[in-house]
Structure formats: C-alpha cells, structure tokens
Write a protein that holds these residues in place. Structure first.
Motif, PDB file in Angstrom:
ATOM      1  N   GLY A   5      51.830  20.957  36.234  1.00 24.25           N
ATOM      2  CA  GLY A   5      50.470  21.373  35.935  1.00 24.25           C
ATOM      3  C   GLY A   5      49.463  20.505  36.666  1.00 24.25           C
ATOM      4  N   LEU A   6      48.384  21.123  37.086  1.00 27.00           N
ATOM      5  CA  LEU A   6      47.262  20.404  37.705  1.00 27.00           C
ATOM      6  C   LEU A   6      46.020  20.661  36.862  1.00 27.00           C
ATOM      7  CD1 LEU A   6      47.672  21.347  41.493  1.00 27.00           C
ATOM      8  CD2 LEU A   6      48.355  19.209  40.405  1.00 27.00           C
ATOM      9  N   ILE A   7      45.324  19.604  36.500  1.00 29.31           N
ATOM     10  CA  ILE A   7      44.063  19.748  35.775  1.00 29.31           C
ATOM     11  C   ILE A   7      42.946  19.289  36.698  1.00 29.31           C
ATOM     12  CG2 ILE A   7      42.768  19.174  33.704  1.00 29.31           C
ATOM     13  CD1 ILE A   7      45.404  18.456  32.360  1.00 29.31           C
ATOM     14  N   GLY A   8      42.067  20.221  37.053  1.00 28.62           N
ATOM     15  CA  GLY A   8      41.063  19.971  38.080  1.00 28.62           C
ATOM     16  C   GLY A   8      41.584  20.508  39.401  1.00 28.62           C
ATOM     17  N   TYR A   9      40.676  21.052  40.209  1.00 30.71           N
ATOM     18  CA  TYR A   9      41.141  21.606  41.485  1.00 30.71           C
ATOM     19  C   TYR A   9      40.126  21.327  42.593  1.00 30.71           C
ATOM     20  CZ  TYR A   9      44.204  24.322  44.418  1.00 30.71           C
ATOM     21  OH  TYR A   9      45.098  24.689  45.401  1.00 30.71           O
ATOM     22  N   GLY A  10      40.005  20.045  42.926  1.00 30.64           N
ATOM     23  CA  GLY A  10      39.194  19.645  44.065  1.00 30.64           C
ATOM     24  C   GLY A  10      40.051  19.551  45.319  1.00 30.64           C
ATOM     25  N   SER A  11      39.550  18.804  46.294  1.00 30.65           N
ATOM     26  CA  SER A  11      40.215  18.695  47.590  1.00 30.65           C
ATOM     27  C   SER A  11      41.625  18.135  47.477  1.00 30.65           C
ATOM     28  CB  SER A  11      39.373  17.813  48.516  1.00 30.65           C
ATOM     29  OG  SER A  11      40.021  17.608  49.742  1.00 30.65           O
ATOM     30  N   MET A  12      41.789  17.067  46.697  1.00 33.67           N
ATOM     31  CA  MET A  12      43.108  16.441  46.605  1.00 33.67           C
ATOM     32  C   MET A  12      44.100  17.304  45.824  1.00 33.67           C
ATOM     33  SD  MET A  12      43.159  13.687  48.412  1.00 33.67           S
ATOM     34  CE  MET A  12      42.174  14.662  49.559  1.00 33.67           C
ATOM     35  N   ALA A  13      43.651  17.944  44.748  1.00 34.40           N
ATOM     36  CA  ALA A  13      44.531  18.831  43.995  1.00 34.40           C
ATOM     37  C   ALA A  13      44.985  19.990  44.877  1.00 34.40           C
ATOM     38  CB  ALA A  13      43.828  19.347  42.748  1.00 34.40           C
ATOM     39  N   GLY A  39      36.495  27.803  43.091  1.00 36.01           N
ATOM     40  CA  GLY A  39      35.898  27.745  44.418  1.00 36.01           C
ATOM     41  C   GLY A  39      36.771  28.410  45.468  1.00 36.01           C
ATOM     42  N   GLU A  40      36.373  28.219  46.728  1.00 39.45           N
ATOM     43  CA  GLU A  40      37.081  28.861  47.837  1.00 39.45           C
ATOM     44  C   GLU A  40      38.528  28.409  47.928  1.00 39.45           C
ATOM     45  OE1 GLU A  40      35.060  28.437  51.521  1.00 39.45           O
ATOM     46  OE2 GLU A  40      33.194  29.356  50.805  1.00 39.45           O
ATOM     47  N   ARG A  41      38.772  27.128  47.672  1.00 35.68           N
ATOM     48  CA  ARG A  41      40.141  26.623  47.761  1.00 35.68           C
ATOM     49  C   ARG A  41      41.057  27.362  46.781  1.00 35.68           C
ATOM     50  NH1 ARG A  41      37.332  21.649  47.241  1.00 35.68           N
ATOM     51  NH2 ARG A  41      37.069  20.538  49.213  1.00 35.68           N
ATOM     52  N   LEU A  42      40.590  27.476  45.552  1.00 35.24           N
ATOM     53  CA  LEU A  42      41.410  28.125  44.529  1.00 35.24           C
ATOM     54  C   LEU A  42      41.578  29.615  44.823  1.00 35.24           C
ATOM     55  CD1 LEU A  42      42.981  27.653  41.934  1.00 35.24           C
ATOM     56  CD2 LEU A  42      40.906  28.219  40.664  1.00 35.24           C
ATOM     57  N   GLN A  43      40.536  30.242  45.310  1.00 33.41           N
ATOM     58  CA  GLN A  43      40.633  31.660  45.649  1.00 33.41           C
ATOM     59  C   GLN A  43      41.668  31.890  46.746  1.00 33.41           C
ATOM     60  OE1 GLN A  43      36.702  33.267  46.480  1.00 33.41           O
ATOM     61  NE2 GLN A  43      35.823  32.182  44.726  1.00 33.41           N
ATOM     62  N   LYS A  44      41.704  30.986  47.717  1.00 33.37           N
ATOM     63  CA  LYS A  44      42.697  31.111  48.793  1.00 33.37           C
ATOM     64  C   LYS A  44      44.108  30.900  48.244  1.00 33.37           C
ATOM     65  CE  LYS A  44      43.762  29.662  53.497  1.00 33.37           C
ATOM     66  NZ  LYS A  44      45.208  29.795  53.318  1.00 33.37           N
TER      67      LYS A  44
END
Length: 272
Positions: A5-13, A39-44
């Motif tokens: 599991g990942l909590i938070g989804y910024g650049s490093m996640a 954001g865009e990262r998660l959408q991708k």
C-alpha cells in the motif's frame, strides 16, 4: 511478494509504484493507493494499470504486508493514527518522510517501522536508497524491503544519526548538482559566445560521461581529476579555484540543511 500500500501519491510515490510494476515486483492488483488528490501522475498510472486499487486505506490496509507512508512530514502523525486501527499487526510500515525519526514513528504504532529516503535518480533505475530500521524489524522484513528497493536502486542501511547528512548526498543531490552546474553553464555563456543551449548540452554530456567513468571504471574523484588536469595546465588552474572556494560553500550547505532537518524534527516531535 506481499501486497503493498502507498499512502500519498507525490513524485516519489509515483516513482516507487512505476518501478515496482515495471520490474514486475508486484502485479497491479497487489498495489493499493490512498491519496487526497488525483493528479496527472495518478491518472497516468490508472490508465496504464487499471487493476491498481485506489481508495481509502480503511478499505485495504488489512490486506497489505507492507505500507509506505509517502506524505509530507507534518502529516505523518495523522496518517499513522488513521492507519493503525486497520493495518495487520504483522505488516511493515515504511515512512519516506524527512525529519521524522524512527522513535517518533514507533511511538504511534506497535508495527515494525523503517525509514526509507528515496532519490529522484531512481526514475532512471540508479541512485542510492537510504534505509534505517526500527528495533522490532525482523531480518525477513529487512530482506523484503531491501529486495524491493534493489529493483531500481542501490540500498544502503545506515545509522539514523547520519541519515540527514547522507540525504544531502543522495536525495537532495540531484537538485544541488543541478544548481551547481546551472551556474557553471551560465558562467560559460557570460564568458564566451556560446548560447545557453550549447553550454547546457556540452555540460550535460560531460556530467553523464563523468558519472560513467566513476561507476563503470571505478575511478575516484581524485583519479578523474588527475587524468584531466596536467601539472601546470589549464584544468589545474580551474581546479585550484574550485578547491579554494568550495569548502566554505559546501560547509554552509550542510550547516543550513542540517539546521532545517533539526527544525523539522522538532516540529514533528511537537505534534507527536
């Protein structure tokens, strides 16, 4: 490997998720994400891997054998308190936040806890992942985390007292190196007819080649300098300027960054 599991989804996640899926360390349906923003990262990631589960940690935490907390330091306490009632007691909690010591993490949970400091260079499947383990982390959990991180980086376990200084050389280094060599390139432009694009192109290729020499040929910085700088030559003149001026600059870099780490830790301790 266990579900993650990942909590938070910024650049490093995002880097961690993409690399784990790319190297087939886990399948998409074994990855769970809790994040406040899409954001865009998660959408991708969703578009590339539709089987990834994205939802509140309360709905999936009990299934995961490892949970990485990827939120800013000021939200770590809040996140741990959300997570603790739902996580399996045998799961491994890993925080990537700067300035939040293992002891402060351990005060909020009975689970095994570790700290991991990632680096942007792992997007290129290189760089060093720094790891500090809590006292209750088993040998198997240590091996599992090291194996996970080894998919896209070199792993180094170090003393927590050295973590902040080491982070300057790993996690912060890409930004610090970029700042240094941007000034180097700009100086070339000021002192020649080169365009900014030419100066940056020349320097980036030199940086890449130097990195390959240092790693693939196992050359030290001193050996590299000795190969380029002949006695009484031009490179030697430039190196003397750098060797004279830079110790004070870098001492100030460490003084200011370590002070910032200390302030952040004190703020986090105040919360906890």
């Amino acid at each position: 490997m266990t579900k993650i599991g990942l909590i938070g989804y910024g650049s490093m996640a995002d880097m961690i998720a993409v690399q784990l899926l790319k190297h087939q360390f886990i399948r998409a349906n074994e990855l769970y994400i809790d994040t406040r923003s899409r954001g865009e990262r998660l959408q991708k990631l969703e578009a590339d891997h539709p089987d990834v589960t994205i939802g509140p940690l309360e709905s999936w935490a009990a299934e995961c054998g490892m949970v990485l907390i990827c939120v800013p330091p000021v939200y770590v306490k809040e996140t741990l308190r959300r997570l603790t009632p739902h996580i399996n007691h045998d799961a491994h909690i890993v925080s990537i936040a700067a300035g939040v010591p293992v002891a402060e993490l351990q005060a909020e949970t009975k689970n095994a806890v570790s700290r991991y400091i990632p680096t942007l260079t792992s997007e290129a499947e290189t760089g060093v992942s720094l790891v500090v383990h809590g006292e209750t982390v088993s040998s198997q959990k240590k091996r599992d985390l090291n194996e996970l991180l080894s998919a896209f980086s070199a792993v180094r376990e170090i003393k927590e007292t050295d973590l902040n200084a080491a982070s300057n050389l790993t996690s912060s280094a890409p930004g610090l190196i970029a700042a240094i060599f941007e000034e180097f390139a700009e100086s070339a432009v000021r002192n020649s007819g080169l365009t900014k694009e030419e100066a940056f192109d020349f320097l980036i290729h030199s940086l890449y080649g130097t990195g390959k020499l240092l790693t693939e040929k196992n050359m030290s910085f001193q050996e590299t300098l000795g190969r380029v700088a002949t006695k009484g030559g031009i490179t030697g003149e430039g190196a003397e300027v750098i060797q004279s001026a830079m110790p004070e600059v870098f001492d100030e870099v460490f003084e200011k960054t370590l002070k910032k780490y200390k302030q952040l830790t004190e703020a986090v301790k105040g919360q906890m």
